[in-house]
Design a protein around this motif. Sequence first.
Motif, PDB file in Angstrom:
ATOM      1  N   MET A   1      -4.786   5.756  -5.827  1.00  0.00           N
ATOM      2  CA  MET A   1      -3.753   5.542  -4.801  1.00  0.00           C
ATOM      3  C   MET A   1      -4.224   6.049  -3.448  1.00  0.00           C
ATOM      4  N   HIS A   2      -4.875   7.228  -3.480  1.00  0.00           N
ATOM      5  CA  HIS A   2      -5.382   7.803  -2.239  1.00  0.00           C
ATOM      6  C   HIS A   2      -6.463   6.903  -1.632  1.00  0.00           C
ATOM      7  N   MET A   3      -7.346   6.389  -2.508  1.00  0.00           N
ATOM      8  CA  MET A   3      -8.417   5.520  -2.033  1.00  0.00           C
ATOM      9  C   MET A   3      -7.848   4.232  -1.441  1.00  0.00           C
ATOM     10  N   ARG A   4      -6.803   3.685  -2.111  1.00  0.00           N
ATOM     11  CA  ARG A   4      -6.196   2.454  -1.613  1.00  0.00           C
ATOM     12  C   ARG A   4      -5.565   2.681  -0.245  1.00  0.00           C
ATOM     13  N   LYS A   8      -6.595   0.948   3.463  1.00  0.00           N
ATOM     14  CA  LYS A   8      -5.666   0.310   4.391  1.00  0.00           C
ATOM     15  C   LYS A   8      -5.758   0.925   5.783  1.00  0.00           C
ATOM     16  N   LYS A   9      -5.920   2.246   5.841  1.00  0.00           N
ATOM     17  CA  LYS A   9      -6.060   2.906   7.145  1.00  0.00           C
ATOM     18  C   LYS A   9      -7.332   2.439   7.845  1.00  0.00           C
ATOM     19  N   TYR A 291       3.554  -2.258   5.978  1.00  0.00           N
ATOM     20  CA  TYR A 291       2.222  -2.626   6.472  1.00  0.00           C
ATOM     21  C   TYR A 291       2.231  -4.036   7.057  1.00  0.00           C
ATOM     22  N   ALA A 292       2.832  -4.990   6.326  1.00  0.00           N
ATOM     23  CA  ALA A 292       2.752  -6.397   6.709  1.00  0.00           C
ATOM     24  C   ALA A 292       3.356  -6.669   8.080  1.00  0.00           C
ATOM     25  N   LEU A 293       4.474  -6.006   8.400  1.00  0.00           N
ATOM     26  CA  LEU A 293       5.155  -6.283   9.667  1.00  0.00           C
ATOM     27  C   LEU A 293       4.344  -5.792  10.874  1.00  0.00           C
ATOM     28  N   PRO A 294       3.957  -4.502  10.943  1.00  0.00           N
ATOM     29  CA  PRO A 294       3.158  -4.081  12.107  1.00  0.00           C
ATOM     30  C   PRO A 294       1.786  -4.755  12.174  1.00  0.00           C
ATOM     31  N   VAL A 295       1.181  -5.029  11.006  1.00  0.00           N
ATOM     32  CA  VAL A 295      -0.127  -5.691  11.002  1.00  0.00           C
ATOM     33  C   VAL A 295      -0.016  -7.122  11.526  1.00  0.00           C
ATOM     34  N   SER A 296       1.034  -7.830  11.127  1.00  0.00           N
ATOM     35  CA  SER A 296       1.223  -9.192  11.633  1.00  0.00           C
ATOM     36  C   SER A 296       1.451  -9.182  13.145  1.00  0.00           C
TER      37      SER A 296
END
Length: 343
Positions: A1-4, A8-9, A291-296
Amino acid sequence: MHMRSWTKKRRLIILIFICLAALTAGAGVGSVQMSPGDILAILGHQLFARPLPEGISQNQVSILWTLRLPRCLCAFLVGGALAASGTVMQSVLRNPLASSYTLGVSSGASLGAALVIVSGFLLPVAGFLTLPLAGFIFGLGTVFAVIAFASRMDRGLQNQTIILTGMVFSLFVNALITLVSVLEQNYMQQLLLWQMGSFSGRSWEQAGILAAVLIPGTLYLCHFSRQMDMMTFGEEAAQTMGVDTKRVKLKLIVAASLLTGTAVCFTGTIGFIDLIAPHVARKVFGPAHRYALPVSVLFGGAFMVLADLAARTVLAPTELPVGAVTALIGAPFFAWVYFKEKA
């Protein structure tokens, strides 16, 4: 989980660098070329009164500060706002082909803006809010009409029904805009160019108004990330998890229509950003809306800046409508998503 989470970061950092690179390219590339160092020097001169290095003329300062930077910022803000709106529409309607453009919000906002342009009407106190308010009202009215009509035709609100209804309404509203253009021939060329979308001649004042509406609006949508995650499982499932789906859907659609209406009124009709950006964001960062909203938003902003750069440089000195550039990319993407869903 930490690696995932770390992955993403790292991807988010890369995306932020892409955004900065897109803004730098948009500001530096053109008939007068400017390096990143020149851009930083001019920004230092304008913001902090630092002396200009030798080799940078006042003409370059004027081009960057007066023409290119407001244009790039407007493009980034509009692209981000349309992307956020598209993400919300797809989530609320659980439809990967739903967007402000395909549901007729953009066309409705365009009609509202066209009527304001032709009539010359301005609000008594806050005249600068007339265009975005007209776009918001007409855009919201159109999307509600689309959903109401589609629900009468198909109570299950299947994907194809919503999309086809939205396209029919868009064609009808565009016909009304054409009628307005023909009846008011003095404004025909202005309305025609405006319908195709352009960031030419954008000012710091317009960038400020866009930022004042679009940034708080996008942050407001981010506030509903958890509810949108729950709604992807269906309305009944969301209700069992404590989500007031009717109220949340209404708030989200109103906010998304405000973003689209404001963006369209200042720049004209620009399609497909609100369709492409959410798909790319979910593909790279997953379906979670936090994630999806700010990334989009970031991807949509960078994409719009690059599309505008292509519009003004590919056939220079002739400038293409930016809506044509996004359509050349977006139409094949739309077809790919549609046939992928049917497969």
